[in-house]
Design a protein around this motif. Structure first.
Motif, PDB file in Angstrom:
ATOM      1  N   TYR A 243       0.805  -1.221   0.000  1.00 44.38           N
ATOM      2  CA  TYR A 243       0.000   0.000   0.000  1.00 44.38           C
ATOM      3  C   TYR A 243       0.846   1.283   0.000  1.00 44.38           C
ATOM      4  CZ  TYR A 243      -3.338  -3.563   1.409  1.00 44.38           C
ATOM      5  OH  TYR A 243      -4.089  -4.718   1.482  1.00 44.38           O
ATOM      6  N   HIS A 244       2.152   1.134  -0.148  1.00 46.54           N
ATOM      7  CA  HIS A 244       3.041   2.277  -0.312  1.00 46.54           C
ATOM      8  C   HIS A 244       3.815   2.195  -1.628  1.00 46.54           C
ATOM      9  CE1 HIS A 244       2.368   2.346   4.080  1.00 46.54           C
ATOM     10  NE2 HIS A 244       2.609   3.644   3.987  1.00 46.54           N
ATOM     11  N   PHE A 245       3.968   0.966  -2.111  1.00 44.58           N
ATOM     12  CA  PHE A 245       4.677   0.713  -3.364  1.00 44.58           C
ATOM     13  C   PHE A 245       3.951  -0.382  -4.145  1.00 44.58           C
ATOM     14  CE2 PHE A 245       7.900   2.310  -0.454  1.00 44.58           C
ATOM     15  CZ  PHE A 245       8.622   3.204  -1.232  1.00 44.58           C
ATOM     16  N   HIS A 246       4.237  -0.437  -5.433  1.00 42.10           N
ATOM     17  CA  HIS A 246       3.652  -1.481  -6.272  1.00 42.10           C
ATOM     18  C   HIS A 246       4.562  -2.705  -6.370  1.00 42.10           C
ATOM     19  CE1 HIS A 246       1.874   2.366  -7.573  1.00 42.10           C
ATOM     20  NE2 HIS A 246       0.770   1.657  -7.699  1.00 42.10           N
ATOM     21  N   GLY A 247       5.804  -2.543  -5.952  1.00 34.72           N
ATOM     22  CA  GLY A 247       6.755  -3.643  -6.010  1.00 34.72           C
ATOM     23  C   GLY A 247       7.981  -3.333  -5.167  1.00 34.72           C
ATOM     24  N   VAL A 248       8.839  -4.334  -4.993  1.00 30.94           N
ATOM     25  CA  VAL A 248      10.058  -4.157  -4.199  1.00 30.94           C
ATOM     26  C   VAL A 248      11.279  -4.626  -4.983  1.00 30.94           C
ATOM     27  CG1 VAL A 248       8.918  -4.311  -1.958  1.00 30.94           C
ATOM     28  CG2 VAL A 248       9.734  -6.399  -3.058  1.00 30.94           C
ATOM     29  N   ASN A 249      12.364  -3.884  -4.827  1.00 27.90           N
ATOM     30  CA  ASN A 249      13.655  -4.254  -5.386  1.00 27.90           C
ATOM     31  C   ASN A 249      14.497  -4.822  -4.251  1.00 27.90           C
ATOM     32  OD1 ASN A 249      16.136  -4.497  -6.586  1.00 27.90           O
ATOM     33  ND2 ASN A 249      16.294  -2.372  -7.263  1.00 27.90           N
ATOM     34  N   VAL A 250      14.711  -6.122  -4.270  1.00 26.12           N
ATOM     35  CA  VAL A 250      15.491  -6.789  -3.227  1.00 26.12           C
ATOM     36  C   VAL A 250      16.972  -6.730  -3.606  1.00 26.12           C
ATOM     37  CG1 VAL A 250      15.933  -8.980  -2.064  1.00 26.12           C
ATOM     38  CG2 VAL A 250      13.580  -8.319  -2.648  1.00 26.12           C
ATOM     39  N   LYS A 251      17.787  -6.143  -2.749  1.00 21.51           N
ATOM     40  CA  LYS A 251      19.236  -6.118  -2.953  1.00 21.51           C
ATOM     41  C   LYS A 251      19.853  -7.133  -1.983  1.00 21.51           C
ATOM     42  CE  LYS A 251      19.538  -2.465  -5.820  1.00 21.51           C
ATOM     43  NZ  LYS A 251      19.948  -1.139  -5.342  1.00 21.51           N
ATOM     44  N   LEU A 252      20.542  -8.111  -2.527  1.00 19.96           N
ATOM     45  CA  LEU A 252      21.075  -9.192  -1.701  1.00 19.96           C
ATOM     46  C   LEU A 252      22.041  -8.698  -0.639  1.00 19.96           C
ATOM     47  CD1 LEU A 252      21.623 -11.973  -4.406  1.00 19.96           C
ATOM     48  CD2 LEU A 252      19.597 -11.499  -3.006  1.00 19.96           C
ATOM     49  N   VAL A 253      22.867  -7.702  -0.977  1.00 16.08           N
ATOM     50  CA  VAL A 253      23.829  -7.205   0.004  1.00 16.08           C
ATOM     51  C   VAL A 253      23.127  -6.535   1.190  1.00 16.08           C
ATOM     52  CG1 VAL A 253      25.788  -6.936  -1.551  1.00 16.08           C
ATOM     53  CG2 VAL A 253      24.135  -5.091  -1.354  1.00 16.08           C
ATOM     54  N   LYS A 254      21.976  -5.940   0.943  1.00 15.10           N
ATOM     55  CA  LYS A 254      21.270  -5.229   2.009  1.00 15.10           C
ATOM     56  C   LYS A 254      20.525  -6.182   2.945  1.00 15.10           C
ATOM     57  CE  LYS A 254      18.769  -2.443  -0.476  1.00 15.10           C
ATOM     58  NZ  LYS A 254      17.940  -1.309  -0.948  1.00 15.10           N
ATOM     59  N   CYS A 255      20.015  -7.263   2.391  1.00 18.85           N
ATOM     60  CA  CYS A 255      19.177  -8.156   3.208  1.00 18.85           C
ATOM     61  C   CYS A 255      19.956  -9.309   3.823  1.00 18.85           C
ATOM     62  CB  CYS A 255      18.011  -8.704   2.391  1.00 18.85           C
ATOM     63  SG  CYS A 255      18.451  -9.924   1.131  1.00 18.85           S
ATOM     64  N   GLY A 256      21.202  -9.532   3.375  1.00 20.65           N
ATOM     65  CA  GLY A 256      22.006 -10.595   3.976  1.00 20.65           C
ATOM     66  C   GLY A 256      22.155 -11.832   3.127  1.00 20.65           C
ATOM     67  N   GLY A 257      21.892 -11.723   1.811  1.00 17.33           N
ATOM     68  CA  GLY A 257      22.210 -12.838   0.929  1.00 17.33           C
ATOM     69  C   GLY A 257      21.036 -13.469   0.213  1.00 17.33           C
ATOM     70  N   LEU A 258      21.339 -14.574  -0.461  1.00 15.62           N
ATOM     71  CA  LEU A 258      20.341 -15.308  -1.235  1.00 15.62           C
ATOM     72  C   LEU A 258      19.258 -15.916  -0.354  1.00 15.62           C
ATOM     73  CD1 LEU A 258      22.814 -17.125  -3.644  1.00 15.62           C
ATOM     74  CD2 LEU A 258      20.985 -15.594  -4.401  1.00 15.62           C
ATOM     75  N   THR A 259      19.651 -16.417   0.797  1.00 17.18           N
ATOM     76  CA  THR A 259      18.700 -17.124   1.665  1.00 17.18           C
ATOM     77  C   THR A 259      17.558 -16.210   2.118  1.00 17.18           C
ATOM     78  OG1 THR A 259      20.413 -18.678   2.364  1.00 17.18           O
ATOM     79  CG2 THR A 259      18.457 -18.496   3.768  1.00 17.18           C
ATOM     80  N   PRO A 260      17.838 -15.041   2.714  1.00 17.18           N
ATOM     81  CA  PRO A 260      16.729 -14.135   3.064  1.00 17.18           C
ATOM     82  C   PRO A 260      16.118 -13.479   1.832  1.00 17.18           C
ATOM     83  CG  PRO A 260      18.816 -13.099   3.559  1.00 17.18           C
ATOM     84  CD  PRO A 260      19.125 -14.520   3.196  1.00 17.18           C
ATOM     85  N   GLY A 261      16.924 -13.286   0.785  1.00 18.01           N
ATOM     86  CA  GLY A 261      16.398 -12.690  -0.440  1.00 18.01           C
ATOM     87  C   GLY A 261      15.275 -13.522  -1.026  1.00 18.01           C
ATOM     88  N   ARG A 262      15.439 -14.830  -1.036  1.00 16.78           N
ATOM     89  CA  ARG A 262      14.391 -15.725  -1.546  1.00 16.78           C
ATOM     90  C   ARG A 262      13.131 -15.618  -0.698  1.00 16.78           C
ATOM     91  NH1 ARG A 262      16.080 -21.435  -1.340  1.00 16.78           N
ATOM     92  NH2 ARG A 262      14.256 -21.809  -2.658  1.00 16.78           N
ATOM     93  N   ARG A 263      13.294 -15.477   0.604  1.00 20.84           N
ATOM     94  CA  ARG A 263      12.130 -15.338   1.482  1.00 20.84           C
ATOM     95  C   ARG A 263      11.415 -14.015   1.226  1.00 20.84           C
ATOM     96  NH1 ARG A 263      15.689 -17.796   5.851  1.00 20.84           N
ATOM     97  NH2 ARG A 263      16.171 -15.674   6.540  1.00 20.84           N
ATOM     98  N   MET A 264      12.177 -12.956   0.980  1.00 23.83           N
ATOM     99  CA  MET A 264      11.582 -11.648   0.698  1.00 23.83           C
ATOM    100  C   MET A 264      10.783 -11.674  -0.599  1.00 23.83           C
ATOM    101  SD  MET A 264      14.695  -9.087   1.838  1.00 23.83           S
ATOM    102  CE  MET A 264      13.829  -7.540   1.514  1.00 23.83           C
ATOM    103  N   ILE A 265      11.329 -12.321  -1.602  1.00 21.70           N
ATOM    104  CA  ILE A 265      10.630 -12.429  -2.889  1.00 21.70           C
ATOM    105  C   ILE A 265       9.325 -13.205  -2.714  1.00 21.70           C
ATOM    106  CG2 ILE A 265      10.766 -13.465  -5.189  1.00 21.70           C
ATOM    107  CD1 ILE A 265      13.863 -12.886  -4.978  1.00 21.70           C
ATOM    108  N   GLU A 266       9.382 -14.279  -1.961  1.00 22.04           N
ATOM    109  CA  GLU A 266       8.180 -15.091  -1.717  1.00 22.04           C
ATOM    110  C   GLU A 266       7.120 -14.288  -0.963  1.00 22.04           C
ATOM    111  OE1 GLU A 266       7.034 -19.226   0.629  1.00 22.04           O
ATOM    112  OE2 GLU A 266       9.084 -18.935  -0.072  1.00 22.04           O
ATOM    113  N   GLU A 267       7.551 -13.525   0.035  1.00 19.25           N
ATOM    114  CA  GLU A 267       6.621 -12.695   0.809  1.00 19.25           C
ATOM    115  C   GLU A 267       5.993 -11.616  -0.077  1.00 19.25           C
ATOM    116  OE1 GLU A 267       4.752 -10.903   4.295  1.00 19.25           O
ATOM    117  OE2 GLU A 267       5.428 -12.905   3.724  1.00 19.25           O
ATOM    118  N   ALA A 268       6.814 -10.997  -0.915  1.00 25.31           N
ATOM    119  CA  ALA A 268       6.303  -9.956  -1.816  1.00 25.31           C
ATOM    120  C   ALA A 268       5.234 -10.519  -2.743  1.00 25.31           C
ATOM    121  CB  ALA A 268       7.449  -9.362  -2.624  1.00 25.31           C
TER     122      ALA A 268
END
Length: 336
Positions: A243-268
């Motif tokens: 409700y603030h954005f239409h999508g998210v850009n996940v940056k692996l370096v910011k979130c801590g890697g592929l493992t949390p990045g995959r979870r963020m993509i799934e949540e989005a």
């Protein structure tokens, strides 16, 4: 398991300018993990906006070297959960380590990462190519230097609309705009109207990261989709972006890697948000890791290695936006 740390200073082809800084070199940390005759590679670049440096990352990893090297057969998810408490203050270092561990784990299993995750690569999106801020003449020249189907244009100047109009005269490519927090609410809403006429697909992070009221206003009134970047750093931020954005850009370096990045993509995806992964001027080491997430993405910005004067690794290759994977397992990376 053996931990090897390498420091690089990646030279860029051109001075790279965004709304808040210009760089000619990109410091980068490469993490290698060796075990049972296999090596896995990960990368994280320094970034002043997030107050991270390569020496700082190396210090933080050295402090837990014993813990890292004692790791045996944990899954990447188990490894990340074990290491996270020690590196939660340095997600960039955690990213490089997690990326290397995922790569090593997949190689030991005799699979490419996307195969390990059971992803189909049949409908991978094309990557864009970034044009940094410069004079209009130089931006046009950069675009002509590399014909591409999608360009990501950095803005945040006093002549933003003139820049896009000038670039449009020289190509029919799709345009994406990244203002890197450089606009106001009013500018964003008004600019979106004109930019849509110029063939722009979406706007990335037009407002400052913490301006949530402003984001909400833009979300309601912009005629173009808005993608979060600086406002979406770690896993907890994804839900805030709804409700603030239409999508998210996940940056692996910011979130801590592929493992949390995959979870963020799934949540989005669950929240109905568009999914994107971006890069931070990484070499082919980091870019090759991003490539294995493509089946889960709507958009991708993985042109980092193309911006370098000289690469430090081989892995995936890019041709007019299309990604071709290495024949090697894991991320497919080999250092040059």
């Amino acid at each position: 398991m053996e931990l090897i740390l390498r420091e690089y200073n990646l030279k860029l082809k051109h001075t790279f300018t965004i709304s808040r800084e210009s760089i000619d070199f990109q410091p980068s940390l490469i993490v290698e993990l060796k075990s049972d005759g296999f090596s896995g590679f990960g990368e994280a670049t320094s970034n002043p906006y997030y107050k991270t440096t390569v020496p700082m990352m190396m210090i933080h990893l050295e402090k837990i070297r014993t813990l890292i090297e004692a790791t045996k057969n944990e899954t990447p998810e188990e490894f990340w959960a074990m290491i996270h408490p020690y590196l939660q203050h340095d997600m960039f270092a955690l990213c490089a380590l997690d990326m290397a561990y995922n790569d090593l784990y997949a190689r030991k299993k005799g699979k490419k990462l996307y195969e390990l995750w059971d992803y189909s690569i049949d409908k991978n999106p094309l990557t864009d190519y970034t044009i940094g801020i410069a004079s209009i003449e130089k931006m046009v020249a950069k675009m002509k230097e590399l014909p591409w189907p999608i360009y990501k244009i950095k803005l945040g100047t006093k002549e933003d609309l003139a820049i896009v109009a000038a670039l449009r005269k020289h190509t029919n490519a799709v345009f994406r705009i990244d203002a890197n927090c450089g606009w106001t609410v009013e500018e964003t809403i008004n600019n979106a109207i004109e930019l849509k006429k110029l063939g722009v697909e979406f706007l990335e992070q037009p407002l400052k990261a913490d301006n949530w009221e402003g984001h909400k206003e833009v979300f309601k009134h912009s005629v173009l989709p808005i993608i979060a970047d600086e406002s979406c750093i770690i896993e907890e931020d994804v839900a805030k972006c709804q409700y603030h954005f239409h999508g998210v850009n996940v940056k692996l370096v910011k979130c801590g890697g592929l493992t949390p990045g995959r979870r963020m993509i799934e949540e989005a995806k669950k929240l109905g948000l568009k999914t994107m992964v971006g890069c931070m001027a990484e070499s082919t080491v980091g870019i090759s890791a991003i490539a294995h997430l493509l089946p889960q993405l709507d958009f991708v910005d993985m042109d980092g290695a193309l911006l370098l004067a000289e690469d430090i690794a081989t892995g995936i290759t890019l041709d007019f936006g299309k990604i071709t994977y290495s024949d090697r397992n894991g991320t497919g990376v080999t250092l040059i």
